[in-house]
Design an enzyme around this catalytic site. Structure first.
Site, mmCIF file in Angstrom:
data_model
loop_
_atom_site.group_PDB
_atom_site.id
_atom_site.type_symbol
_atom_site.label_atom_id
_atom_site.label_comp_id
_atom_site.label_asym_id
_atom_site.label_seq_id
_atom_site.Cartn_x
_atom_site.Cartn_y
_atom_site.Cartn_z
ATOM 1 N N LYS A 30 0.832 -1.191 0.000
ATOM 2 C CA LYS A 30 0.000 0.000 0.000
ATOM 3 C C LYS A 30 0.880 1.259 0.000
ATOM 4 O O LYS A 30 0.699 2.175 -0.815
ATOM 5 C CB LYS A 30 -0.920 0.000 1.236
ATOM 6 C CG LYS A 30 -1.967 1.106 1.237
ATOM 7 C CD LYS A 30 -2.662 1.234 2.597
ATOM 8 C CE LYS A 30 -3.568 0.065 2.909
ATOM 9 N NZ LYS A 30 -4.995 0.362 2.627
ATOM 10 N N ARG A 100 -3.371 2.974 8.582
ATOM 11 C CA ARG A 100 -3.661 1.681 7.933
ATOM 12 C C ARG A 100 -2.403 0.828 7.871
ATOM 13 O O ARG A 100 -1.309 1.327 7.640
ATOM 14 C CB ARG A 100 -4.171 1.911 6.503
ATOM 15 C CG ARG A 100 -5.583 2.396 6.400
ATOM 16 C CD ARG A 100 -6.057 2.273 4.952
ATOM 17 N NE ARG A 100 -7.482 2.551 4.825
ATOM 18 C CZ ARG A 100 -7.990 3.754 4.614
ATOM 19 N NH1 ARG A 100 -7.198 4.815 4.516
ATOM 20 N NH2 ARG A 100 -9.312 3.909 4.501
ATOM 21 N N GLY A 109 -7.899 -6.889 5.108
ATOM 22 C CA GLY A 109 -8.738 -7.019 6.307
ATOM 23 C C GLY A 109 -8.098 -7.770 7.438
ATOM 24 O O GLY A 109 -8.722 -8.015 8.464
ATOM 25 N N MET A 111 -5.268 -6.999 9.170
ATOM 26 C CA MET A 111 -4.688 -6.217 10.259
ATOM 27 C C MET A 111 -5.557 -4.998 10.535
ATOM 28 O O MET A 111 -6.535 -4.739 9.848
ATOM 29 C CB MET A 111 -3.259 -5.836 9.902
ATOM 30 C CG MET A 111 -2.351 -7.070 9.929
ATOM 31 S SD MET A 111 -0.665 -6.682 9.525
ATOM 32 C CE MET A 111 -0.829 -6.140 7.840
ATOM 33 N N ARG A 344 -3.523 -1.398 -6.135
ATOM 34 C CA ARG A 344 -2.691 -2.597 -6.011
ATOM 35 C C ARG A 344 -3.070 -3.544 -7.142
ATOM 36 O O ARG A 344 -4.154 -3.402 -7.725
ATOM 37 C CB ARG A 344 -2.900 -3.277 -4.656
ATOM 38 C CG ARG A 344 -4.334 -3.659 -4.406
ATOM 39 C CD ARG A 344 -4.523 -4.215 -3.010
ATOM 40 N NE ARG A 344 -5.950 -4.368 -2.721
ATOM 41 C CZ ARG A 344 -6.451 -4.628 -1.532
ATOM 42 N NH1 ARG A 344 -5.649 -4.731 -0.481
ATOM 43 N NH2 ARG A 344 -7.739 -4.775 -1.348
ATOM 44 N N HIS A 462 -15.884 -9.164 1.801
ATOM 45 C CA HIS A 462 -14.880 -10.078 2.353
ATOM 46 C C HIS A 462 -15.043 -11.494 1.809
ATOM 47 O O HIS A 462 -14.095 -12.132 1.343
ATOM 48 C CB HIS A 462 -14.980 -10.086 3.892
ATOM 49 C CG HIS A 462 -14.050 -11.060 4.524
ATOM 50 N ND1 HIS A 462 -14.431 -12.330 4.884
ATOM 51 C CD2 HIS A 462 -12.729 -10.963 4.838
ATOM 52 C CE1 HIS A 462 -13.409 -12.966 5.405
ATOM 53 N NE2 HIS A 462 -12.363 -12.148 5.402
ATOM 54 N N SER A 783 12.130 -44.098 -12.678
ATOM 55 C CA SER A 783 11.049 -43.182 -12.351
ATOM 56 C C SER A 783 11.130 -42.968 -10.848
ATOM 57 O O SER A 783 11.081 -43.914 -10.072
ATOM 58 C CB SER A 783 9.708 -43.801 -12.749
ATOM 59 O OG SER A 783 8.674 -42.944 -12.359
ATOM 60 N N CYS A 850 7.184 -39.895 -10.579
ATOM 61 C CA CYS A 850 5.778 -40.273 -10.591
ATOM 62 C C CYS A 850 5.149 -40.173 -9.210
ATOM 63 O O CYS A 850 4.053 -40.642 -8.987
ATOM 64 C CB CYS A 850 5.594 -41.671 -11.175
ATOM 65 S SG CYS A 850 6.423 -42.927 -10.198
ATOM 66 N N TYR A 870 10.846 -36.044 -17.697
ATOM 67 C CA TYR A 870 9.410 -35.802 -17.603
ATOM 68 C C TYR A 870 8.954 -35.863 -16.153
ATOM 69 O O TYR A 870 9.667 -36.390 -15.296
ATOM 70 C CB TYR A 870 8.622 -36.808 -18.440
ATOM 71 C CG TYR A 870 8.652 -38.218 -17.900
ATOM 72 C CD1 TYR A 870 7.695 -38.649 -16.961
ATOM 73 C CD2 TYR A 870 9.617 -39.122 -18.309
ATOM 74 C CE1 TYR A 870 7.741 -39.933 -16.446
ATOM 75 C CE2 TYR A 870 9.669 -40.404 -17.797
ATOM 76 C CZ TYR A 870 8.727 -40.802 -16.860
ATOM 77 O OH TYR A 870 8.762 -42.056 -16.339
#
Lengths: 891, 891
Positions: A30, A100, A109, A111, A344, A462, A783, A850, A870
């Site tokens: 902020k 703030r 919301g 803090m 933001r 909220h 694997s 895997c 992979y």
């Protein structure tokens, strides 16, 4: 503006700022953006930011403000007074400020916030005079006392609320606004008495004292339970603390030419490039966010206040170009003058995030690489989950429609409280959390639920914001235009449905939420169907494919799963757990006969029944794969897992095998192991019972020959021998497999090289990793079975570690649960050793993973770094793995 | 004599030989020594040896003799005929030969032998004439047919025996010798009929055919069940096969000037440097070894045949000097002429081995290094086991005295069969195997027993030789001079004891064997006492100490064990398992209270009761150690292991804790884990319940301060945190330990450095080995817990792996059971990695091992190679580890 070393405060105002957008770590999101906006001439009320480092210092000093800070505060207040043309505690035109919080990461919301700070018994009179609105001034003072009392001094919120209710009752007032100046003035006295009762002190009449206490309160809120839960849930780590933003107050509640709103530069729900937001005239910002009044869509502001609207849309364009991302903007209009209080990067649904990223590439705002990096791979999960089956949805009764706050579909039992939600979830049920509105206290309940329904609040309430972040389906503001009643205490929900009938639900009843363009609430439990992926999603995946180096395969055990995974873009099967095939239908009877047989002859008899079943499954999988490779793991779990442990199941087997139930029970008990994870399983079974391996290899190769002969498809079976710890286990079993393959090819009258098969192993026993060079001499592929490798490498039983692993991650012993995110330093090191040793001996050895980690982005990144060919993961996580692989490759 | 490449046969005779003693691998032990003896002019009947490679070739060819071998046989037979002056199949003076097996390692009685080969219908007449003893000739022929039929052609032994019995019955003969030539001649006809009935062929009248068939039979016997069992039990690996020795027959049974015997150049039972052995006049070698007739002591030969006796004692001296070791010699006297048929290093009891090795150093036959290397460390086990408590032994009834065939003491239940012995052993009972005589078929039963008692046979009988090899206590020939009767079928033993009373025992009754200078059999079950180590043993250990580099500590959990271990030479405690202290007496109640407590307060209350108990134990151990280090492991096992699982135990706890039994049961059930080995145990317990660690550390340090203050002893406690997988576990717990230590030292008012303590960890989780560099930054010592490291590294649960590990070692997947002998390539590699990483970070880190492997010679050798500072093992294995460490160092 110049800055100094060890500077605690950064000022912004009148087009100049000491900070900028890059200083988020120090100034919080902020604060950094307020500075940045000031510099680019966005109309921001002046103010200053106390750094996050100061917060850390505050904790280091044992919750005390550093001494040099106080001088800096004085200096900056003076600057602020000059800049805004008002004086702190002034008896004619007092400066009021907001306090703030604002950490480096957004924690909406979580803090504490204090507004209207600077009002005192003296200044409130001046404020009344200056604004010409005594009622407004007293109401502001009342609110400030309540907020300061609650947030800073821990005075129970409820006592202030009770006093307000009593005053309204006495005055026969319906809303706060109906109270007169006198009545508000009396209420202030009552408030002060409440304050004194609890704090044993008078309400501070010194704005400076108010300010310092509030700063401390914000710093302290960094460590409160809500904030800590949020940090854990959102995986926010390594933050310094919160910054504190002290900013000149502007008022959206100074009459009908004032207002306040929240808007997004694009639609945060679906990503459309269309200005989006809500506002309320004559209101403070908290009113919009808290969802107490239902706000108006932003487009209607054009009619109410054309000048401000035009200014706002210009700012929308400017901010998006500047930040190259969708912005979430808070604004206030004070008597016709527009102020921007915050910008933001806007939170968005994944659907929106994907569309916005792809659109921004088209708009040349960002590159393809940036677009690929912009999407959190985990978030794709939201897009990949099932929706309701359209037929069932069409047939279901629509109870009501609300705001489509977060997309998706969910059925579940109604819970009105966090405790109920948790209880149902723990019992294995899906839950829909139903509330009038939600607050940060409800995080745990939301976390336990599949969907959230609220009566109040808008798209930026909220509930909406949090649900989108969590990827949960959410319908908000559902009481607007309906007779929905939610009685949380009584555990009841009632509504007159679209069909005109009255419906009542109580705790535990089923409802369903379906959120797309509309937020629909339906009666009962509904069937789901698999998601379809198209449009922006496919465009994003195509971009990702340009950068990706690793292949992404899937873990699939049935022809059905194989088809789903291919739809999701799987490039083969990395793990087919053959034993999963054993549980379908009546097959398990034959499997149990095989296990319970007295001798090899009996086992072979039962295996004969299983052969055609397995062959058919493999055949269909080969067809579905159509030339892509298919790694098939031979039987792995302890045999005990297949057996019936209840009397009923044992009776069935007794009958099937013409034995006494007591004999079956004895056989079952005999197979019990103290530590089955380290017991007779994996290739150890095949060493003892080679006939099982023979049957499985036969099924694999027979199906391969059939598929190639009959359907002309290319087949690439990869036979995987599990739980190898010693190369000799592998060589013995490989020899048996080769013998069987030779026999099948001869029987089928095809050439020896008719099928292009491989024989390899899982690396899941630490000893196998350590001796991978020996094993690679024999095995054509590895694997990595990182589930077992984690179990044995760390010594954690998956089934038992739950008891202490949470404690371990909370204490920071392991940064993440090692079963979820690969433990790079330990288990990862074993993987690295095996990769190096394996490649040293067999240069072209095929390497994959895997375990569950194959679909987890941080682990996929590790796999890329370590050089695997992979990863393989569950069908629904294939796109996630693909995106993560692309990001790893770009990084 | 010259030798050729690919030569299958090596000749020896007339003072010259193609082979020598170094060629054991190729010629087998017997063949190499026959060649060697020939070369050094010992009177050996001439012959030739077919190599062990030929045996391997025989198996490679699918049990066929190589073609070129046949020519070589012909050539060597010709040579032999020349050398011995007789001709194969000759009708006036036929050459007879013996066919004997002989592998590189001695395997007495395990493989087949054929004697008197060369007799045919024609040559037997010549033989009768030549020897002037028709009865002898026919008896030899009879024996040959029986042996050839049995060994080479698998004709049932019992049928020949029956025919012999019938013949004797018919002739009213008591012994074989009472049969007349005619009767023997008839018996030969019956034998041939039996032969034909079973083989469908006539008995071969061609000596060459007899020879080739016999060679094949010997080769085939290499792979028979008995031989394979012997190889496994004696850990004989990597052998090529057996050689075949074809040697001119000499006869000890040609009347009273002939004889045969077996002797040892020193006493194989106690090691005394005194000629030792037995012989029988007018007998074949097998008669002595098989124990059918009880032979005479060798010293009495001086009277019977002074010339041969003098010659034999001269050969005794010559062979010992030549081989520099005690020899086991077989000889035959044929009509007054002495022949040596075999020499080999003599099997001996450990007691004898130690004395002989030490004596040979004194006699300057060998060096100290050689003496240390000469003793198999594992064999010391025999010396270290308890003997009977002298008082109980004195009080017990002596049933009888027999030959002291293998020293030691054992009590157990009587078993007359292998099956009974195995059954008792599996049931947890100790067993004494009681037989008239034993044969190689009885190996399994002997293996299952603690002691062996036989009615027949001497000090070199099968039972005696094998028991000494196995280190089991054995009394032989016990019917000599007593009325002992053993009825194996009826399961009865009866004897008139020294006290004149008649005793009868049946299967399952207890008897005891006490074997020192005499072999005493006692009534009932006796108490044992710890062995005392002195004399040669101590001299040997002193020699070992000169070469040893690693320290040897012990695993001891009580003051009592500590004292025993110190007597055995332990140099400190390497592992004190504190939880073992919890099981003594009433302590377990407090432990259970601690585990079942509802909260920390309850746990602390119970821990307070445990503190003084643990403190006292540590105090006494410090005193016993008197300045030697003491590694104390904090609580390790899953808590579940401490809890009562039966209703009775739960009721006791319910009463103690004032709860309902059902509540206790629920708590116990809650702690159950699927894989406890990988569950909530080790340092994970201390992370959850730091108060347990606090109590234990407090006890350790309080006891240390007390011991130092009150008794002025040096104390070196080493606090060991178990099951660490991640360095952070260690740092967290180390911090708590340090805090507690600080508190204790302050309370006790002593300086901060008053106690020289260390804090370290076990390396037993693979992850810990892999990240040992991180852990070494914090830990002052590592102790390798190779039991758990094997469990997790190989993925074998100790409790469950029994089911398949035997199969694994049989199939050669693991060369040895990895829980017994450290798996160097896998688990050992993890140890190596940890040693390297640990030393890299902390140069002087103390490194040890405390798993079961610490007392196993091969593993001790590995520990030396890898550079550990010490090994720790159970008290009884301390000397074994010391000797093994010295050998490793010499090697």
């Amino acid at each position: 503006m110049a800055t100094k070393k060890n500077q605690h405060i950064y000022f912004f105002g009148n087009g100049k700022a000491q900070g900028n957008a890059k200083m988020k770590t120090l100034l919080g999101g902020k604060g950094a953006n307020l500075a940045e906006m000031t510099s680019i001439k966005i109309p921001v009320p002046p103010g200053f930011t106390i750094t996050t480092n100061t917060c850390a210092e505050y904790y280091e000093l044992g919750k005390k403000l550093p001494k040099t800070l106080l001088k800096e505060i004085d200096a900056n207040i003076t600057k602020l007074e000059k800049s805004f043309g008002k004086k702190f505690g002034d008896k004619s035109d007092p400066l009021l400020v907001s306090i703030r919080s604002g950490a480096a990461a957004s924690m909406p919301g979580m803090m504490d916030t204090v507004l209207n700070l600077g009002l005192t018994d003296a200044s409130v009179e001046a404020f009344a005079k200056k604004t010409g609105n005594a009622k407004f001034a007293y109401d502001s003072y009342r609110r400030f006392i309540q907020m300061f009392g609650d947030v800073v001094m821990d005075v129970p919120h409820s006592e202030f609320e009770k006093a307000l209710r009593d005053a309204k009752k006495k005055a026969k007032a319906v809303s706060d606004m109906d109270l007169s100046s006198k009545q508000l003035s009396d209420l202030i006295k009552t408030y002060k008495a409440i304050y004194k009762k609890h704090t044993k002190k008078n309400f501070p009449n010194d704005p400076k004292e108010q300010l310092l206490s509030s700063i401390k309160a914000v710093f302290s809120s960094w460590d409160n339970e809500r904030a800590n839960l949020y940090k854990r849930m959102n995986d926010l780590r390594g933050l310094n603390g919160t910054a504190v933003n002290v900013q000149a107050m502007v008022f959206g509640n100074m009459g009908e030419t004032s207002g306040t709103g929240v808007c997004f530069t694009r639609n945060p729900s679906n990503g459309e490039n269309k200005f989006y937001g809500e506002y309320l005239m004559n209101a403070q910002g908290e009113d919009v966010v808290a969802g107490i009044r239902t706000p108006n869509p932003i487009s209607s502001l054009a009619k109410k206040d054309k000048k401000s609207y035009n200014e706002l849309t210009a700012i929308r364009t400017k901010l998006e170009k500047h930040y190259k991302d969708m912005q979430d903007i808070e604004f206030t209009i004070q008597e016709g003058k527009l102020y921007i209080l915050q910008t933001r990067n806007g939170k968005r649904t994944t659907q929106a995030a994907v569309k916005i990223a792809v659109d921004k590439v088209k708009e040349k705002l960002i590159t393809e690489k940036q677009a690929v990096l912009e999407i959190d791979p985990n978030s794709l999960d939201q897009l990949l989950h099932p929706t309701f089956d359209p037929a069932s949805e069409k047939a279901a009764t629509i109870l009501l429609k609300g705001l489509p706050a977060s997309p998706g579909a969910a059925s579940g039992r109604i819970a009105f409280t966090n405790a109920q939600a948790a209880k149902y979830k723990d019992g294995g049920d899906q839950v829909i959390l139903v509330r009038n509105e939600t607050s940060p206290e409800d995080l745990a309940g939301m976390d336990a639920s599949r969907g959230i329904l609220t009566a109040m609040g808008g798209m930026t309430s909220h509930a909406a914001v949090v649900a989108r972040g969590m990827g949960k389906c959410c319908v908000c503001g559902a009481s607007t235009g309906t007779d929905l009643r939610i009685d949380e205490k009584a555990g009841k929900l009632s509504v007159t449905a679209n069909n005109g009938k009255k419906y009542t639900f109580k705790t535990g009843d089923y409802i369903s939420l379906s959120v797309g363009k509309e937020g629909v609430v339906l009666d009962g439990k509904l069937k789901t169907q698999d998601p379809e992926l198209k449009g922006s999603f496919n465009e994003l995946m195509k971009m990702a494919d340009k950068f990706r180096k690793m292949k992404v395969r899937t873990n699939a055990d049935t022809p059905k799963d194989t088809k789903i995974a291919i739809k999701f873009g799987a490039e083969g099967i990395g793990l087919c757990r053959t034993e999963h095939m054993f549980f379908e239908g009546d097959r398990i009877i034959a499997v149990r006969e095989m296990i319970l047989a007295a001798d090899e002859k009996g086992r072979r008899k039962a295996l004969k029944k299983l052969l055609p079943i397995q062959r058919k499954d493999f055949y269909e999988m080969y067809l579905a794969l159509n030339g892509m490779p298919c790694t098939i793991r031979l039987i792995d779990p302890p045999l005990h897992e297949f057996l019936p442990h209840d009397a009923k199941g044992q009776a069935v087997m007794a009958k099937a095998m013409k034995k006494k139930p007591s004999e079956i029970k004895e056989l079952v008990d005999d197979l019990h192991e103290s530590n089955p994870m380290l017991g007779h399983r994996g290739c150890r079974l095949a060493i003892t019972y080679p006939e099982i391996l023979e049957m499985q290899v036969r099924a694999i190769i027979e199906a391969a020959v059939d598929a190639k002969k009959k359907k002309k498809v290319k087949v690439l079976p990869e036979i995987m021998i599990p739980l190898v710890g010693h190369v000799k286990e592998f060589t013995i079993l490989k020899a048996i497999a080769l013998k069987t393959i030779g026999e099948v090819l001869k029987e089928k009258k095809v050439a020896k090289n008719y099928i292009d098969y491989k024989i390899g192993t899982m690396i899941e026993v630490p000893r196998a990793a350590i001796t991978a060079d020996e094993i690679a001499k024999e095995a054509e592929f590895f694997s990595f079975g990182t589930n077992d490798l984690t179990q044995m490498g760390c010594g954690f039983s998956r089934d038992d570690a739950g008891k202490f692993l949470t404690e371990y991650t909370n204490a920071g012993i392991y940064e993440y649960d090692p079963f979820q995110v690969i433990d790079e330093a330990g288990v990862g090191e074993l993987v690295k050793i095996a990769v190096q040793k394996g490649r040293k001996v067999r240069k072209n050895i095929k390497l994959g993973i895997c375990g569950e980690h194959g679909g987890e982005p941080k682990s996929v990144n590790f796999c890329h770094k370590v050089g695997l060919d992979y990863v393989s993961c569950s069908p629904f996580r294939v796109p996630i793995a693909k995106l993560a692989a692309a990001q790893a490759s770009i990084r």
